[in-house]
Design a protein around this motif. Sequence first.
Motif, mmCIF file in Angstrom:
data_model
loop_
_atom_site.group_PDB
_atom_site.id
_atom_site.type_symbol
_atom_site.label_atom_id
_atom_site.label_comp_id
_atom_site.label_asym_id
_atom_site.label_seq_id
_atom_site.Cartn_x
_atom_site.Cartn_y
_atom_site.Cartn_z
ATOM 1 N N GLU A 285 0.834 -1.203 0.000
ATOM 2 C CA GLU A 285 0.000 0.000 0.000
ATOM 3 C C GLU A 285 0.869 1.255 0.000
ATOM 4 N N SER A 286 1.952 1.252 0.778
ATOM 5 C CA SER A 286 2.867 2.390 0.804
ATOM 6 C C SER A 286 3.496 2.608 -0.567
ATOM 7 N N LYS A 287 3.870 1.509 -1.228
ATOM 8 C CA LYS A 287 4.459 1.622 -2.561
ATOM 9 C C LYS A 287 3.446 2.174 -3.554
ATOM 10 N N ARG A 288 2.186 1.727 -3.422
ATOM 11 C CA ARG A 288 1.143 2.232 -4.327
ATOM 12 C C ARG A 288 0.967 3.732 -4.159
ATOM 13 N N ALA B 254 3.195 5.839 -2.947
ATOM 14 C CA ALA B 254 4.398 6.502 -3.447
ATOM 15 C C ALA B 254 4.384 6.597 -4.967
ATOM 16 N N ASP B 255 3.945 5.509 -5.622
ATOM 17 C CA ASP B 255 3.862 5.518 -7.091
ATOM 18 C C ASP B 255 2.847 6.547 -7.570
ATOM 19 N N ASP B 256 1.689 6.598 -6.868
ATOM 20 C CA ASP B 256 0.666 7.588 -7.221
ATOM 21 C C ASP B 256 1.211 9.006 -7.077
ATOM 22 N N MET C 132 4.373 9.949 -7.235
ATOM 23 C CA MET C 132 5.358 10.210 -8.287
ATOM 24 C C MET C 132 4.674 10.544 -9.603
ATOM 25 N N ARG C 133 3.578 9.833 -9.908
ATOM 26 C CA ARG C 133 2.840 10.133 -11.146
ATOM 27 C C ARG C 133 2.208 11.512 -11.076
ATOM 28 N N GLU D 133 4.944 14.047 -11.604
ATOM 29 C CA GLU D 133 5.427 14.043 -12.983
ATOM 30 C C GLU D 133 4.435 14.689 -13.951
ATOM 31 N N GLU E 116 14.455 15.688 -7.983
ATOM 32 C CA GLU E 116 13.183 15.621 -8.706
ATOM 33 C C GLU E 116 13.150 16.743 -9.741
ATOM 34 N N ASN F 38 10.168 17.533 -12.750
ATOM 35 C CA ASN F 38 9.021 16.956 -13.457
ATOM 36 C C ASN F 38 8.925 17.420 -14.904
#
Length: 256
Positions: free
Chosen positions: A193-196, A198-200, A202-203, A206, A223, A225
């Motif tokens: 869940e933490s990775k999800r 974090a990915d959200d 980052m998107r 970006e 970073e 973007n």
Amino acid sequence: DSVNSVLKAALMGRETANFEFPLFTKSGERKAILLNATTRRGADGEITGVIGVGQDITDLRAAKETADRTADELARLIDSANAPIFGVDVNGLVTEWNRKSADMLGYAKEETIGKAFVQNFIQPEDRPSVEEVLQRAMAGVETANYTLPLMSKLGKRYTVLLNATTRRDFKGKITGVVGVGQDITEVNAAMAESKRIADDLMRLIETANAPIFGIDTGGKVTEWNAKASSLLGFTKSETLGKSLVENFITKEFKES
């Protein structure tokens, strides 16, 4: 049997081997004796009495009682441990299955003892790797922190961090494997869940319609973007790791 019955039997020609009985010394100390009661006969074969040949096994008895007590304590510890613990013999058949394993997976101890662990309690796609870990332990090569996937009786998937330890008898001969696990199912779920998230994030960074940059404690870019790239003309790869102030800020604003 009592000592009296053993002696009477020997007087009737029925000898007794390895009969254990207590004797007390003059000072009252108890001794454990292992007795062979042998019929004594005269020249004509007539029974004339009994010869008792004993062996003092007091220390041996005390050592056995200590070993039995230790084994009982270990068995209680295994059964009551707040971690799934199982054991298999050299043929891969279940010999230990503690309460936590039963509660977690839904299989009572009686349902598992004597059954092939890999074939009955591991999913087909995971069997080769689990079998390899067990075989290595049976060869004396133990494994720590192996991620073991398990499926409960009701179809719930668990992830267990397993230590596979070689089990030996008192002579050092390998008799099987003991697996001590830690249920990390919820930890893995939380990490996923933490990775999800974090990915959200980052998107979001970006694709944001605003220039976003990040720097580390040394002022170097971490970073950069898409909007910052399109606005300033520097691609992300051209900026990462470079000093933001020294490379991308005009001279008159560097000190402000």
